[in-house]
Design an enzyme around this catalytic site. Structure first.
Site, PDB file in Angstrom:
ATOM      1  N   GLU A  59       0.842  -1.201   0.000  1.00 59.34           N
ATOM      2  CA  GLU A  59       0.000   0.000   0.000  1.00 59.34           C
ATOM      3  C   GLU A  59       0.874   1.247   0.000  1.00 59.34           C
ATOM      4  OE1 GLU A  59      -3.849   1.836   2.426  1.00 59.34           O
ATOM      5  OE2 GLU A  59      -2.483   0.463   3.465  1.00 59.34           O
ATOM      6  N   LYS A 134      -9.800   2.124  -2.783  1.00 61.10           N
ATOM      7  CA  LYS A 134     -10.090   1.640  -1.431  1.00 61.10           C
ATOM      8  C   LYS A 134     -11.456   2.120  -0.958  1.00 61.10           C
ATOM      9  CE  LYS A 134      -7.860   1.569   3.157  1.00 61.10           C
ATOM     10  NZ  LYS A 134      -6.646   2.028   3.889  1.00 61.10           N
ATOM     11  N   CYS A 175      -6.019  -2.941   2.609  1.00 65.21           N
ATOM     12  CA  CYS A 175      -5.799  -2.663   4.020  1.00 65.21           C
ATOM     13  C   CYS A 175      -7.061  -2.778   4.883  1.00 65.21           C
ATOM     14  CB  CYS A 175      -5.145  -1.289   4.177  1.00 65.21           C
ATOM     15  SG  CYS A 175      -4.350  -1.037   5.796  1.00 65.21           S
TER      16      CYS A 175
END
Length: 284
Positions: A59, A134, A175
């Site tokens: 990331e 995301k 994440c």
């Protein structure tokens, strides 16, 4: 008995098509993007030399996870090639090495100037075949330990993203998406055999939950789960500290490869044989 048989049959419909070499690249960070990209280029070259066919970066691998740096290092698909050096490099390296690159995430600047935490995927022709923004942003406040509001920097994405390769079907998350099992379950139900989640967990939550969640998502859905982080920037503790610990988990929830927090290349070879071993009732 019939219900059990139906569940088992359902859980093994989707399988890895053929064995391939997967590499996770936990690459080093630096204050200058050009320096980071030099490290990344070297790591990708080494992984390709070692026979990797499918590479995953961490990331925000091209920037410190700090608001000012994220804005400075943001790139847009509409930029000319020299103004989007990360995207250009990933395309060039995927093509020159004839490999797939899941380019972790980078700060993506949209046409309306909003910033997204975005994963781009490049095929062996250097083409972008998938992108994922995301969805679940890391807004957290643990008194006395950590306060971070990712929503002050990034806008949330809205889509679930999957793509096909000759090896298997792949689903993407990033994440904090790890904490939302329905996202992984949807992708598994739609036939994904590999879930890829670049992620930099914090020093507070990493030791508690990172491995636990990776193994849970793999076992929940009986899929391979690959989670790549950026290396921890120990030179300056005022910079967001990534937990690191990139890992690959097999469909039985066993850690197939892992590391700690320093720069590292991880290799494993997902195989149809491992998927066959995980024939058990599942909701996925």
């Amino acid at each position: 008995g019939d219900v059990y048989k139906r569940q088992v049959r359902k859980s093994i419909i989707s399988m890895i098509k053929k064995t391939f070499k997967l590499a996770l690249l936990q690459t080093r960070l630096a204050a200058q993007k050009s320096e980071i990209l030099n490290h990344v280029k070297e790591a990708i070259g080494q992984a390709a030399k070692n026979g990797a066919q499918f590479l995953v970066l961490g990331e925000t691998f091209n920037s410190f996870y700090v608001k000012d740096h994220l804005y400075k290092n943001a790139e847009s698909l509409s930029d000319p090639a020299d103004k989007k050096p990360t995207i250009t490099l990933m395309s060039d390296l995927a093509k020159s090495h004839q490999i797939y690159i899941v380019a972790g995430t980078i700060p993506e600047r949209a046409p309306d100037n909003r910033l997204f935490n975005t994963c781009f995927v490049f095929n062996p022709k250097g083409e972008i075949i998938a992108s994922y923004r995301k969805t679940h942003l890391f807004d957290i406040d643990i008194p006395g330990k950590i306060t971070y509001k990712e929503s002050e920097t990034f806008a949330p994405g809205e889509d679930i993203t999957m793509f096909d390769t000759e090896f298997c079907k792949v689903g993407l998350g990033i994440c904090y998406d790890l904490r939302f099992p329905d996202q992984a379950m949807i992708m598994a139900r739609k036939g994904c055999q590999l879930l890829v989640y670049p992620g930099n967990f914090s020093m507070t939550t990493g030791g508690l939950h990172w491995e636990l969640l990776n193994r849970a998502r793999a076992l929940d859905n009986q899929v391979y789960f690959a989670a790549a982080a950026a290396a921890r920037y120990v030179e300056d503790t005022s910079v967001y500290q990534s937990w690191g610990h990139s890992m690959v988990v097999d469909p039985m929830g066993k850690v197939a490869a892992s590391t700690e927090y320093n720069p590292c290349l991880l290799y494993t070879s997902p195989s149809p044989r491992d998927r066959q071993k995980s024939r058990m009732p599942s909701s996925a």
